[in-house]
Write an enzyme that holds these catalytic residues in place. Structure first.
Site, PDB file in Angstrom:
ATOM      1  N   HIS A   1       3.296  10.189 -34.748  1.00  0.00           N
ATOM      2  CA  HIS A   1       3.228   8.726 -34.721  1.00  0.00           C
ATOM      3  C   HIS A   1       2.630   8.300 -36.069  1.00  0.00           C
ATOM      4  CE1 HIS A   1       1.545   4.844 -33.303  1.00  0.00           C
ATOM      5  NE2 HIS A   1       2.341   4.946 -32.262  1.00  0.00           N
TER       6      HIS A   1
ATOM      7  N   ASP B   1      -3.773  14.383 -30.989  1.00  0.00           N
ATOM      8  CA  ASP B   1      -3.508  13.019 -30.550  1.00  0.00           C
ATOM      9  C   ASP B   1      -2.922  13.116 -29.138  1.00  0.00           C
ATOM     10  OD1 ASP B   1      -2.248  10.656 -29.888  1.00  0.00           O
ATOM     11  OD2 ASP B   1      -1.240  10.408 -31.815  1.00  0.00           O
TER      12      ASP B   1
ATOM     13  N   GLN C   1      -0.064  10.217 -25.730  1.00  0.00           N
ATOM     14  CA  GLN C   1       1.151  10.276 -24.934  1.00  0.00           C
ATOM     15  C   GLN C   1       1.052  11.339 -23.834  1.00  0.00           C
ATOM     16  OE1 GLN C   1       3.990   8.134 -24.133  1.00  0.00           O
ATOM     17  NE2 GLN C   1       3.339   7.801 -26.239  1.00  0.00           N
TER      18      GLN C   1
ATOM     19  N   LYS D   1      -2.362   3.593 -22.163  1.00  0.00           N
ATOM     20  CA  LYS D   1      -1.189   4.412 -21.846  1.00  0.00           C
ATOM     21  C   LYS D   1      -1.360   5.104 -20.493  1.00  0.00           C
ATOM     22  CE  LYS D   1       0.789   4.212 -26.117  1.00  0.00           C
ATOM     23  NZ  LYS D   1       0.906   5.022 -27.324  1.00  0.00           N
TER      24      LYS D   1
ATOM     25  N   CYS E   1       7.378   3.822 -34.165  1.00  0.00           N
ATOM     26  CA  CYS E   1       6.256   4.207 -35.050  1.00  0.00           C
ATOM     27  C   CYS E   1       6.377   5.660 -35.483  1.00  0.00           C
ATOM     28  CB  CYS E   1       4.898   3.992 -34.395  1.00  0.00           C
ATOM     29  SG  CYS E   1       4.555   2.296 -33.982  1.00  0.00           S
TER      30      CYS E   1
HETATM   31  C1  LIG Z   1       0.507   4.897 -28.573  1.00  0.00           C
HETATM   32  C2  LIG Z   1       0.273   6.054 -29.451  1.00  0.00           C
HETATM   33  C3  LIG Z   1      -0.648   5.987 -30.511  1.00  0.00           C
HETATM   34  C4  LIG Z   1      -1.386   4.724 -30.878  1.00  0.00           C
HETATM   35  O1  LIG Z   1      -2.238   4.301 -29.858  1.00  0.00           O
HETATM   36  P1  LIG Z   1      -3.028   2.926 -30.066  1.00  0.00           P
HETATM   37  O2  LIG Z   1      -3.512   2.598 -28.682  1.00  0.00           O
HETATM   38  O3  LIG Z   1      -2.047   1.933 -30.584  1.00  0.00           O
HETATM   39  O4  LIG Z   1      -4.139   3.201 -31.020  1.00  0.00           O
HETATM   40  C5  LIG Z   1      -0.848   7.115 -31.260  1.00  0.00           C
HETATM   41  N1  LIG Z   1      -0.181   8.262 -31.002  1.00  0.00           N
HETATM   42  C6  LIG Z   1       0.702   8.370 -29.993  1.00  0.00           C
HETATM   43  C7  LIG Z   1       1.397   9.669 -29.758  1.00  0.00           C
HETATM   44  C8  LIG Z   1       0.964   7.272 -29.191  1.00  0.00           C
HETATM   45  O5  LIG Z   1       1.848   7.376 -28.194  1.00  0.00           O
END
Ligand SMILES: *Cc1c(COP(=O)(O)O)cnc(C)c1O
Length: 413
Positions: A130, A207, A210, A233, A371
């Site tokens: 992302h 990260d 997701q 999320k 993104c």
């Molecule tokens: C949504 C997402 C982000 C960003 O999250 P924010 O809540 O906008 O900071 C980063 N990485 C992944 C894989 C995402 O799905």
């Protein structure tokens, strides 16, 4: 392969759907079909109630006042931190930093690492990232003189681990990878990635934005150095999230922002910083959001992550087969190990046009680059239509999507 017409029985979805008031809504005169869960999930009444209760009954600043409301708010906020610690199995409560979300957590770590890196050092980032997991590292490399290298992916949308092995060396200081790709749904083999990074003495940030809606990560079992996620999320509100960091790393990292709440003592000559986690929590946080994040974690655990994973896999298999029956439809991201995200295009049709027609039918999907422009460049496409499913979605909704895509194809060709 499972029979695609078998009923889905792993969750009582009819009952679960009653928890989500928004699912009763109509869009353009049609019942809402919400398939944009990878962008943000919907919020159950149990979490909405917690938000209303906070502002109705005990809205106050935390860790400051001696008065009753402030103490109630502080207790509930710290209770949420306990819930989050247990959920992710962090060893210490103070290893849980409450942030404004994934992006904030990544920037906090990237900013702190500037002082640890020098010219010649290398940081590795995966090709599946992302933008929020690319740009902060580019900025870090600009500041520190370190070099950014990319772990490549294959046509299926899986990282090529043999190439990762070749990139790793004693110059590698940091590795950044998402647990699950938001654009393609690929589940990355982070256990192996973490082990190999540690073998050369590099730290790893995962990260998990997701992944957290679909599975329950155990940060100690993973032995991960940093793990970041966002509440929105996983059935929580926007603007709040978590950074987990191993105690030894969080002690070493300098504070990200200066301000109230993060200090031990302040004079004009010198300020000493508060203990963890407060060192990284300057200013008044999203108090209500933090408390609601805890409630969202409880809500999802009550449903159960094993049942969620099993049910969502059934939805994925069902939708994949139905969509692939459509002539000229191509799915991007066919990893063996993936979650309920389907990125696709129709031959000769722009994803935006499909999304617009689907919206007229009440079906919410995401269109564009998600993104993750480097992934789109890899496939040489401007973007995709992305349908992402949650545990409150149904086979009937997928049937509507499939009909909608067929209709869009008829209208646009
Ligand atoms: C949504 C997402 C982000 C960003 O999250 P924010 O809540 O906008 O900071 C980063 N990485 C992944 C894989 C995402 O799905």
């Amino acid at each position: 392969m499972m029979k695609i017409n078998a009923p889905l029985q792993t969750l009582n979805v009819e009952k679960i759907r009653k928890d989500f008031p928004i699912l009763l809504r109509k869009v353009n005169g049609k019942p809402l079909v919400y398939f944009d869960n990878a962008a943000t999930s919907q919020t159950p009444q149990q979490v909405i109630d917690v938000i209303v209760d906070y502002y109705s009954n005990y809205n106050a600043n935390i860790h400051r006042g001696v008065h009753t409301l402030s103490q109630e708010a502080t207790d509930k906020y710290e209770h949420a931190r306990d819930t989050i610690q247990r959920h992710f199995n962090a060893k210490h409560k103070h290893e849980i930093i409450l942030t404004s979300g994934t992006t904030h957590g990544i920037n906090l770590v990237a900013s702190g690492f500037s002082s640890f890196l020098k010219k010649g050092d290398e940081v590795l980032v995966s090709a599946l990232e992302h933008h929020s997991n690319i740009v902060p590292w580019q900025m870090l490399c600009e500041r520190s003189g370190a070099t950014l290298r990319v772990i490549p992916m294959n046509q299926e949308g899986e990282l090529i681990l043999s190439e990762y092995d070749k990139l790793l060396s004693d110059k590698t200081k940091l590795v950044f990878v998402n647990h699950i790709s938001n654009a393609l749904g690929t589940i990355n083999p982070i256990e192996e990635i973490i082990k190999k990074a540690h073998n050369v003495g590099a730290a790893v940030l995962v990260d998990g934005a997701q992944a957290c809606p679909h599975l329950k990560p155990d940060v100690q079992a993973l032995d991960v150095d940093f793990y970041v996620t966002s509440a929105h999320k996983m059935c929580g509100p926007t603007g709040v999230g978590m950074l987990y960091g191993k105690e030894e790393w969080l002690k070493k990292l300098p504070p990200y922002q200066g301000g109230g709440e993060m200090i031990a003592e302040v004079t004009f000559e010198k300020t000493t910083y508060a203990d963890l986690p407060h060192k990284f929590e300057a200013g008044t946080p999203n108090i209500c959001g933090g408390i609601a994040f805890g409630a969202a974690v409880d809500y999802m655990n009550n449903i159960g992550f094993d049942a969620i994973a099993k049910y969502e896999h059934e939805l994925l298999v069902y939708a994949t087969q139905k969509l692939l029956d459509i002539h000229g439809l191509k799915i991007y991201g066919t990893a063996k190990n993936k979650t309920s995200v389907i990125s696709f295009n129709l031959d000769g049709i722009h994803p935006y046009d499909i999304g617009t027609i689907l919206d007229k039918m009440g079906i919410a999907v995401r269109t564009g680059h998600h993104c993750a422009q480097p992934i789109m460049d890899f496939y040489q496409i401007p973007g995709t239509v992305r349908a992402s499913f949650a545990f409150y979605n149904t086979k009937e909704e997928i049937d509507k999507l499939v009909d909608g895509v067929k209709k869009a194809q008829r209208m646009l060709t």
